[in-house]
Design a protein around this motif. Structure first.
Motif, short mmCIF file in Angstrom:
data_model
loop_
_atom_site.label_atom_id
_atom_site.label_comp_id
_atom_site.label_asym_id
_atom_site.label_seq_id
_atom_site.Cartn_x
_atom_site.Cartn_y
_atom_site.Cartn_z
N GLY A 1 17.96 14.05 -12.61
CA GLY A 1 18.13 15.39 -13.15
C GLY A 1 18.27 15.43 -14.65
N PHE A 2 18.78 14.34 -15.25
CA PHE A 2 19.00 14.35 -16.69
C PHE A 2 17.73 14.00 -17.46
CE2 PHE A 2 20.67 13.11 -20.79
CZ PHE A 2 21.69 14.03 -20.99
N ILE A 3 16.94 13.10 -16.92
CA ILE A 3 15.71 12.67 -17.59
C ILE A 3 14.55 13.53 -17.10
CG2 ILE A 3 14.11 10.77 -17.96
CD1 ILE A 3 16.81 10.32 -19.27
N GLY A 4 13.87 14.18 -18.03
CA GLY A 4 12.74 15.03 -17.67
C GLY A 4 12.98 16.47 -18.06
N SER A 5 11.96 17.13 -18.57
CA SER A 5 12.05 18.54 -18.95
C SER A 5 10.73 19.23 -18.65
CB SER A 5 12.38 18.67 -20.45
OG SER A 5 12.51 20.01 -20.83
N PRO A 6 10.75 20.23 -17.73
CA PRO A 6 11.87 20.74 -16.96
C PRO A 6 12.44 19.66 -16.03
CG PRO A 6 9.98 22.23 -16.81
CD PRO A 6 9.49 20.94 -17.42
N ALA A 7 13.70 19.86 -15.63
CA ALA A 7 14.39 18.87 -14.82
C ALA A 7 13.80 18.81 -13.42
CB ALA A 7 15.87 19.19 -14.74
N HIS B 1 22.31 13.05 -26.89
CA HIS B 1 22.41 13.77 -25.61
C HIS B 1 21.07 14.40 -25.28
CE1 HIS B 1 23.08 16.89 -28.69
NE2 HIS B 1 22.46 17.69 -27.84
N ASP B 2 20.09 14.22 -26.16
CA ASP B 2 18.77 14.84 -26.01
C ASP B 2 17.83 13.86 -25.30
OD1 ASP B 2 16.17 15.81 -26.37
OD2 ASP B 2 16.63 16.71 -28.31
N GLN B 3 17.46 14.18 -24.06
CA GLN B 3 16.62 13.25 -23.30
C GLN B 3 15.21 13.15 -23.88
OE1 GLN B 3 14.03 14.08 -20.89
NE2 GLN B 3 14.02 16.22 -21.46
N ILE B 4 14.75 14.15 -24.62
CA ILE B 4 13.44 14.05 -25.26
C ILE B 4 13.48 12.95 -26.34
CG2 ILE B 4 11.72 15.22 -26.67
CD1 ILE B 4 11.72 16.15 -23.81
N GLU B 5 14.56 12.92 -27.12
CA GLU B 5 14.71 11.84 -28.11
C GLU B 5 14.73 10.49 -27.40
OE1 GLU B 5 17.97 12.17 -30.83
OE2 GLU B 5 17.47 14.22 -31.41
N ALA B 6 15.48 10.42 -26.31
CA ALA B 6 15.57 9.15 -25.58
C ALA B 6 14.20 8.72 -25.07
CB ALA B 6 16.54 9.29 -24.41
N MET B 7 13.44 9.62 -24.47
CA MET B 7 12.14 9.27 -23.89
C MET B 7 11.14 8.84 -24.95
SD MET B 7 12.07 9.51 -20.55
CE MET B 7 10.33 9.72 -20.18
N THR B 8 11.16 9.49 -26.09
CA THR B 8 10.12 9.24 -27.10
C THR B 8 10.45 8.07 -28.02
OG1 THR B 8 11.14 10.90 -28.55
CG2 THR B 8 9.33 11.63 -27.15
N MET B 9 11.72 7.65 -28.10
CA MET B 9 12.10 6.65 -29.08
C MET B 9 12.45 5.28 -28.49
SD MET B 9 14.45 9.04 -31.58
CE MET B 9 14.59 7.83 -32.88
N ALA B 10 12.92 5.25 -27.26
CA ALA B 10 13.56 4.03 -26.74
C ALA B 10 12.57 2.97 -26.27
CB ALA B 10 14.50 4.40 -25.60
N ASP C 1 10.16 7.70 -13.50
CA ASP C 1 9.41 7.57 -12.24
C ASP C 1 10.25 7.01 -11.10
OD1 ASP C 1 7.06 8.48 -13.43
OD2 ASP C 1 6.44 6.46 -14.03
N ASP C 2 11.29 6.27 -11.42
CA ASP C 2 12.05 5.58 -10.37
C ASP C 2 13.55 5.70 -10.62
OD1 ASP C 2 12.46 4.05 -8.10
OD2 ASP C 2 12.23 2.14 -9.13
N PRO C 3 14.09 6.93 -10.64
CA PRO C 3 15.51 7.12 -10.94
C PRO C 3 16.40 6.52 -9.85
CG PRO C 3 14.56 9.16 -10.11
CD PRO C 3 13.41 8.20 -10.31
N ALA C 4 17.56 5.99 -10.27
CA ALA C 4 18.47 5.33 -9.34
C ALA C 4 19.30 6.33 -8.55
CB ALA C 4 19.40 4.38 -10.09
N ASN C 5 19.51 7.52 -9.12
CA ASN C 5 20.35 8.51 -8.44
C ASN C 5 20.02 9.91 -8.96
OD1 ASN C 5 21.75 8.74 -10.98
ND2 ASN C 5 23.01 6.99 -10.41
N MET C 6 20.71 10.89 -8.42
CA MET C 6 20.42 12.28 -8.78
C MET C 6 20.77 12.58 -10.23
SD MET C 6 21.47 14.46 -5.37
CE MET C 6 21.21 16.01 -6.25
N PHE C 7 21.80 11.91 -10.75
CA PHE C 7 22.16 12.17 -12.15
C PHE C 7 21.00 11.79 -13.06
CE2 PHE C 7 23.42 10.41 -16.22
CZ PHE C 7 23.98 11.54 -16.80
#
Length: 358
Positions: free
Chosen positions: A232-238, A192-201, A223-229
């Motif tokens: 808002g979920f990917i990125g910190s701060p959101a 559920h941690d988007q930092i883990e997702a961004m750095t590992m995937a 850079d190119d999100p499909a929707n608000m979810f």
């Protein structure tokens, strides 16, 4: 290595639908991360791949073989859980060798395989210890070593770092990624941690309410999100979201936030009939200071200093706005500050559906 194919999979628990027609292809050797909030269905999807849950409908294929009716032991996968699940009375060496002993693998082969896995994970000096004598990070490495010795077609990770502190999670992220590279394995990782997702995937699978929202590389989702979810979920701060209105002019699409002219986009986009939209812009894409575009002024609420950077919480016509900067800001509450940004980094979303306007 093995590819994994999920075709129109649904999972219902009684009247509750957890997965709603999921389609997903994971390539052989890929590191795919399933990310989303608690209850989005990501762990259920992982358990369906592992065979720990049965799909209500749809098909699961591993390495081209339909596995819906195969028990977990016959799917040739290895799973690493949030709970280390080590045998407390066994040494590190014996925990790692357990599955090989069950298969009556020759002792010499067990010593070779376990020794190789221990070397990869830095566990050689700990081989004679029992789990109670290990730190959390060391126990997690043992759990990974137990999976490695099986030489499976795919590794499945279910939030394996959740029990570790921040510094250890950072170290273990690097170790898991290196391990994936060295083994050239297919890996599916739930977090559920988007930092883990961004750095590992290699690719992120963003999920919400049992539905895949977007699949792509970390930077594609960022850079190119499909929707608000996803935005808002990917990125910190959101990402910042602002209620706004859009109208067409001879110069492009004019965006107004409250009574403030926010920006003008030099592109053609479909707009809702009432012009009500959501404007999205990432905090690091906003600069505090006068710029060459339209003047936008906000009021300082508070500033969070993290040492290496600062997050300014502002008020823009009654709506919250965050700015992320590496500068050390010295502002006081109520201070008026000018803002500048590049309209090319502004995203527009439908105010009702949350879908990206393209």
């Amino acid at each position: 290595m093995a590819s994994i194919e999920i075709a129109n999979v649904r999972k219902d628990f009684g009247a509750v639908s957890v997965l709603n027609g999921v389609d997903l292809s994971i390539a052989s050797g890929e590191f795919a991360v399933l990310v989303g909030p608690s209850g989005c269905g990501k762990s259920t999807l992982l358990r369906l791949i592992a065979g720990l849950e049965d799909a209500s409908s749809g098909e699961v294929h591993i390495d081209g073989r339909r596995v819906n009716d195969l028990p977990p032991r016959d799917r040739d996968i290895a799973m690493v859980f949030q709970s280390y699940a080590l045998y407390p009375h066994m040494t590190v060496r014996d925990n790692m060798a357990y599955s090989l002993n069950l298969k009556r693998t020759p002792a010499a082969r067990i010593a070779e395989v376990v020794g190789g896995a221990a070397a990869k994970l830095g566990l050689e000096a700990l081989a004679g210890r029992k789990p109670r004598e290990l730190s959390g990070g060391q126990r997690q490495r043992v759990a990974m070593g137990r999976a490695i010795v099986r030489n499976p077609k795919a590794f499945l990770f279910d939030e394996p770092l959740s029990n570790l502190d921040a510094r250890m999670r950072e170290q273990m992220r690097l170790e898991i990624r290196k391990l994936h590279r060295d083994l050239d394995a297919t890996s599916v990782y739930v977090t559920h941690d988007q930092i883990e997702a961004m750095t590992m995937a290699d690719r992120i699978v963003a999920m919400n309410a049992g539905v895949i929202q977007q699949v792509g590389t970390p930077l594609e989702l960022y850079d190119d999100p499909a929707n608000m979810f996803v935005a808002g979920f990917i990125g910190s701060p959101a990402m910042n979201f602002l209620d706004a209105r859009a109208r067409r002019t001879e110069h492009g699409i004019a965006i107004t936030v409250g009574d403030t002219a926010f920006c003008t986009l030099r592109q053609s986009l479909p707009l809702p009939d009432d012009g009500r939209i959501k404007v999205g812009i990432r905090p690091e894409r906003i600069r505090i200071g006068a710029g060459g575009g339209q003047p936008v002024e906000a009021v300082v609420d508070l500033v969070e200093a993290t040492g290496a950077a600062s997050v300014a919480h502002l008020d823009l016509t009654g709506q919250p706005l965050k700015v992320f900067t590496t500068e050390r800001l010295q502002f006081v509450q109520g201070q008026h500050v000018p803002l500048a940004f590049d309209a090319g980094h502004v995203c527009l979303f439908d105010g009702s559906s949350g879908d990206r306007l393209r």
